[in-house]
Design an enzyme around this catalytic site. Structure first.
Site, PDB file in Angstrom:
ATOM      1  CB  VAL A 111      -1.000  -0.028   1.096  1.00  0.00           C
ATOM      2  CG1 VAL A 111      -1.689   1.275   1.192  1.00  0.00           C
ATOM      3  CG2 VAL A 111      -1.973  -1.211   1.102  1.00  0.00           C
ATOM      4  CB  CYS A 112       3.929   2.022   1.741  1.00  0.00           C
ATOM      5  SG  CYS A 112       3.502   1.354   3.344  1.00  0.00           S
ATOM      6  N   PRO A 113       3.981   2.468  -1.341  1.00  0.00           N
ATOM      7  CG  PRO A 113       4.501   0.470  -2.968  1.00  0.00           C
ATOM      8  CD  PRO A 113       4.027   0.910  -1.387  1.00  0.00           C
TER       9      PRO A 113
END
Length: 261
Positions: A113-115
């Site tokens: 999810v982070c990128p």
């Protein structure tokens, strides 16, 4: 690793929660640039129950009662960061009197999810810049891990060049001071704070690990904040966007608003 593809997790919960399975330690500190590690899928043991699987991306931060509240000064910090593939220092108080700040925390580099969040903010950076706003991303990873991730192509799960700094919080002191640290996992929840030019927190939102944030909603909230600061005798109703009708916060003004919509 931080979660991405799982059943939806709730926002910060007061109930106890189980640790996030399968998250490895952050990238080791090294003086040589590490190669970007391949992302490994989250695995749960075969003996895990259905309820365990459902709650695997639900975590609870410690020190929430001590977290900075909206309307209070943001805790200052001075930390190392990566920007333009260089190591720099970022001090939050340097922006006081100059810019608004979008400060957001994410769990770990080289995750899922982070990128999507980090690149989405970078792709919209010019719009935030026009609103005199800086964006700062924070995780507990080292600057070496940040640099390796930036140097990894987006098609391979990397970030590519970013238009704002990624801050290293290896001591976890920043995450803790903003009340987003998960103590038993040593990573941060997805906290986002809008800090005005006086260094005051005007908005905060904290998502659990599996839920990405909306750049559109962050932008809308920032625009509403700037509007009411420029027009202190007005307030912004639900869903307000620039050009929409605002409201006078008194009986007469509210009647005029409701009569007009």
């Amino acid at each position: 690793m931080a979660a991405c593809c799982s059943s939806l997790a709730t926002a910060v919960s007061s109930s106890s929660a189980k640790p996030l399975a399968g998250i490895p330690p952050a990238a080791p500190h090294s003086l040589s640039l590490p190669r970007a590690p391949a992302a490994r899928p989250l695995r749960l043991s075969a003996s895990s129950s259905r309820s365990a699987r459902a709650s695997s991306f639900v975590a609870r931060a410690g020190g929430v009662d001590d977290a900075p509240l909206v309307g209070n000064k943001a805790p200052d910090f001075d930390a190392e960061a990566v920007f333009d593939q260089e190591f720099i220092n970022v001090k939050l108080s340097d922006y006081i009197g100059k810019k608004y700040v979008i400060l957001f925390f994410y769990p770990l580099d080289f995750t899922f999810v982070c990128p999507t969040e980090i690149t989405a903010f970078s792709d919209r950076y010019d719009e935030f810049e026009k609103l005199n706003t800086e964006i700062l991303g924070v995780s507990i990873d080292s600057v070496f891990s940040h640099l390796a991730w930036v140097q990894t192509d987006r098609k391979s799960g990397g970030l590519g060049d970013l238009k704002y700094p990624l801050i290293s919080d290896v001591t976890k002191s920043i995450s803790k001071s903003f009340g987003v640290l998960i103590p038993d996992q040593g990573i941060a929840l997805r906290g986002l704070f809008i800090i005005d030019k006086e260094g005051v927190i005007q908005h905060s939102t904290i998502n659990n690990l599996a839920i990405g944030r909306s750049v559109d909603e962050t932008m809308r909230t920032l625009q509403a904040l700037q509007y009411v600061q420029d027009n202190p005798d007005e307030v912004c109703p639900a869903g307000w966007k620039p050009g929409d009708k605002s409201m006078k916060p008194d009986p007469k003004g509210s009647k005029e608003y409701f009569a007009a919509i």
